[in-house]
Design a protein around this motif. Structure first.
Motif, PDB file in Angstrom:
ATOM      1  N   GLU A 120       0.831  -1.209   0.000  1.00  0.00           N
ATOM      2  CA  GLU A 120       0.000   0.000   0.000  1.00  0.00           C
ATOM      3  C   GLU A 120       0.862   1.254   0.000  1.00  0.00           C
ATOM      4  N   ALA A 148      -3.564  -0.855   5.948  1.00  0.00           N
ATOM      5  CA  ALA A 148      -3.275  -0.912   4.519  1.00  0.00           C
ATOM      6  C   ALA A 148      -4.270  -1.794   3.776  1.00  0.00           C
ATOM      7  N   HIS A 151      -7.266  -0.428   1.944  1.00  0.00           N
ATOM      8  CA  HIS A 151      -7.046   0.398   0.751  1.00  0.00           C
ATOM      9  C   HIS A 151      -6.462  -0.390  -0.415  1.00  0.00           C
ATOM     10  N   LEU A 152      -6.382  -1.712  -0.284  1.00  0.00           N
ATOM     11  CA  LEU A 152      -5.743  -2.531  -1.295  1.00  0.00           C
ATOM     12  C   LEU A 152      -6.736  -3.410  -2.042  1.00  0.00           C
TER      13      LEU A 152
END
Length: 246
Positions: A120, A148, A151-152
């Motif tokens: 990320e 993270a 958002h991945l």
């Protein structure tokens, strides 16, 4: 009180991340009775504003659901599942100069989480993980990713070698990390669409995975240690791609 089943995210930082990035995942928030701080007050207010139930519970309840320090707060979340390969193919045309991380049988969920955090931070478009013989997206992995994961784009892959072949058909240059080869990572430039492949703990890249790589590179090391932790290696490889692209 009986603990509800589900994945648990705990600690103020991790709970804040999931409330910010994926509030629909959160079923309820538990706060230790008598524990109050400005950070906890902000989390409680945020959860209530989102319509999420907040319950005051005995600290021992939190101790039972958390696998580590919880700072007096935990969020019960709906289980997460990675995206499918069909979803990857649908989204692929939207990636500009694709940047992919491929994890070949990383077994430890904390290593997986640390790899996701590096991915990320480096701005990868997708992370590919094998469906079998690899760590799943457990609460430990998600917590170690320090937000993270939310958002991945993480994709579960049935046959990694075949999917790497597909990436190459899309014009992606596949680079594998391998400490037993002679080419230094720093001797390559990687401005094209790139997939970085790292192997799991112990055995590294499997033979079929290595055969699908366009290039195998090693990370030069000055010390006596023979290899790096998989998440550390992934971070070095990913940020070298970022550097050469700039």
């Amino acid at each position: 009180m009986k603990e509800p089943s589900g994945d648990w995210v705990y600690g103020t930082h991790s709970v804040r991340n999931v409330l910010d990035a994926a509030p629909a995942r959160v079923r309820c928030v538990w706060v230790a009775t008598g524990r109050r701080s400005e950070a906890l007050g902000d989390l409680i207010a945020q959860a209530k504003a989102l319509g999420i139930r907040v319950e005051s519970v005995d600290r021992r309840q939190l101790d039972r659901v958390a696998l580590g320090p919880h700072q007096g707060v935990a969020a019960q979340c709906h289980a997460v599942a990675p995206a499918t390969e069909a979803e990857l193919e649908r989204r692929w045309p939207g990636f500009e100069n694709p940047f992919v991380l491929v994890l070949d049988q990383v077994q430890d969920p904390r290593n997986l989480g640390a790899c996701l955090r590096a991915a990320e931070a480096a701005g990868v478009d997708a992370v590919l993980v094998p469906k079998r013989h690899a760590a799943g997206l457990t609460s430990a992995a998600i917590r170690t990713s320090s937000g993270a994961f939310e958002h991945l784009f993480v994709v579960s892959v049935t046959n990694l070698a075949r999917r790497l072949s597909w990436l190459k058909e899309q014009g992606v240059w596949v680079v594998g990390g391998h400490q037993d080869v002679g080419t230094s990572l720093y001797d390559l430039e990687m401005p094209a669409p790139t997939a970085v492949v790292v192997g799991g703990e112990g055995q590294g890249l499997r033979r079929l995975t290595a055969q699908q790589c366009d290039h195998l590179v090693r990370i030069p090391m000055a010390g006596e240690v023979a290899s790096l932790n998989v998440a550390v290696a992934a971070g070095i490889l990913l940020f070298e791609v970022v550097r050469t692209r700039q």
